[in-house]
Design a protein around this motif. Structure first.
Motif, mmCIF file in Angstrom:
data_model
loop_
_atom_site.group_PDB
_atom_site.id
_atom_site.type_symbol
_atom_site.label_atom_id
_atom_site.label_comp_id
_atom_site.label_asym_id
_atom_site.label_seq_id
_atom_site.Cartn_x
_atom_site.Cartn_y
_atom_site.Cartn_z
ATOM 1 N N ALA A 1 0.812 -1.222 0.000
ATOM 2 C CA ALA A 1 0.000 0.000 0.000
ATOM 3 C C ALA A 1 0.842 1.267 0.000
ATOM 4 C CB ALA A 1 -0.937 -0.008 1.204
ATOM 5 N N SER A 2 2.016 1.207 0.624
ATOM 6 C CA SER A 2 2.857 2.404 0.731
ATOM 7 C C SER A 2 3.932 2.483 -0.337
ATOM 8 C CB SER A 2 3.523 2.440 2.118
ATOM 9 O OG SER A 2 4.320 1.284 2.314
ATOM 10 N N LEU A 3 3.837 1.653 -1.350
ATOM 11 C CA LEU A 3 4.838 1.655 -2.418
ATOM 12 C C LEU A 3 4.784 2.983 -3.173
ATOM 13 C CD1 LEU A 3 6.864 -0.483 -3.535
ATOM 14 C CD2 LEU A 3 5.188 -0.952 -5.326
ATOM 15 N N PRO A 4 5.918 3.659 -3.357
ATOM 16 C CA PRO A 4 5.918 4.955 -4.063
ATOM 17 C C PRO A 4 5.393 4.815 -5.493
ATOM 18 C CG PRO A 4 8.000 4.580 -2.945
ATOM 19 C CD PRO A 4 7.261 3.285 -2.892
ATOM 20 N N LEU A 5 4.776 5.885 -5.985
ATOM 21 C CA LEU A 5 4.214 5.868 -7.329
ATOM 22 C C LEU A 5 5.295 5.642 -8.381
ATOM 23 C CD1 LEU A 5 1.721 6.232 -9.127
ATOM 24 C CD2 LEU A 5 2.158 8.696 -9.103
ATOM 25 N N VAL A 6 6.484 6.195 -8.143
ATOM 26 C CA VAL A 6 7.584 6.015 -9.093
ATOM 27 C C VAL A 6 7.946 4.535 -9.212
ATOM 28 C CG1 VAL A 6 10.013 6.508 -9.548
ATOM 29 C CG2 VAL A 6 8.515 8.323 -8.709
#
Length: 237
Positions: free
Chosen positions: A78-83
């Motif tokens: 869930a907290s994976l960066p968009l990049v």
């Protein structure tokens, strides 16, 4: 918003490709109004079909977010960066496109669709639009499946699609790159010279260099054949 960015990027690539073809063409004497009409006409037909290589994955991303589908919609991701999601989308989409492209050359049934693209006896920016509607649907379905399976974010999907489609159109352009640029870029992406070899009339040559955007999969799976110019383009009649 992402659709507008997509359109702007593709228009920018179109203008740059046209400028490059005018200033530094790799092959001279390409001029055939009927051929351009066929290429762009097929592109328009493909774009009018409901499941486009853009709409299909974007719709899948929205549905995946709404229903919690895919590995990346789990708690740990869930907290994976968009990049990072964008990089994952770019990697998976390029691999899926490479795999489907390679399959189209192996399957007699799918080759009937894909040979429309290879039927062009020249190669320039317009050839990138020369796609059988069936191939457009199949490409959209494959990328939509990858999107739903992984639960990729909508913006990550949009970014990956913009990059890959821009690289694909640029790879088909009739542009000669300086040797240094060819060496540097050719280690990662399909340059016009690398992809030109894929459009050779010789089947031993056109059954290689399947990556339309990234060329790393060809290098990894042994289907890379260099960037030497083929003697003839199109298909043997």
């Amino acid at each position: 918003m992402t659709g507008s960015i997509h359109l702007v990027v593709l228009l920018l690539v179109f203008m740059l490709a046209c400028l490059g073809e005018a200033l530094s063409p790799a092959r001279k004497g390409i001029s055939d109004d009927r051929r351009l009409l066929i290429n762009f006409g097929l592109g328009i037909v493909a774009m009018l079909i409901g499941l486009l290589p853009w709409i299909g994955p974007m719709a899948a991303a929205i549905l995946a977010a709404e229903h919690g589908w895919g590995l990346l919609n789990s708690r740990w991701a869930a907290s994976l960066p968009l990049v990072s999601e964008g990089a994952i989308a770019l990697t998976l989409f390029s691999l899926a496109s490479y795999s489907l492209h390679r399959l189209m050359h192996r399957s007699d049934l799918l080759w009937r669709w894909h040979r429309v693209h290879h039927g062009d006896v020249h190669l320039d920016f317009s050839t990138g639009f020369r796609t059988h509607p069936g191939e457009a649907i199949l490409s959209a379905a494959s990328l939509a499946f990858v999107t739903a399976l992984t639960g990729l974010d909508e913006l990550a999907v949009a970014g990956a699609l913009i990059v890959l489609q821009a690289l694909d159109l640029a790879a088909h352009s009739n542009v000669h790159l300086p040797p240094m640029a060819e060496r540097i870029l050719g280690g990662v992406i399909a340059t016009p010279a690398i992809h030109c070899r894929h459009h050779s009339a010789d089947r031993s040559e056109h059954d290689s260099n399947f990556g339309n955007g990234l060329i790393v999969w060809d290098r990894m799976f042994g289907t890379y054949s260099g960037n030497q110019s083929p003697q003839r383009l199109g298909l043997d009649r």
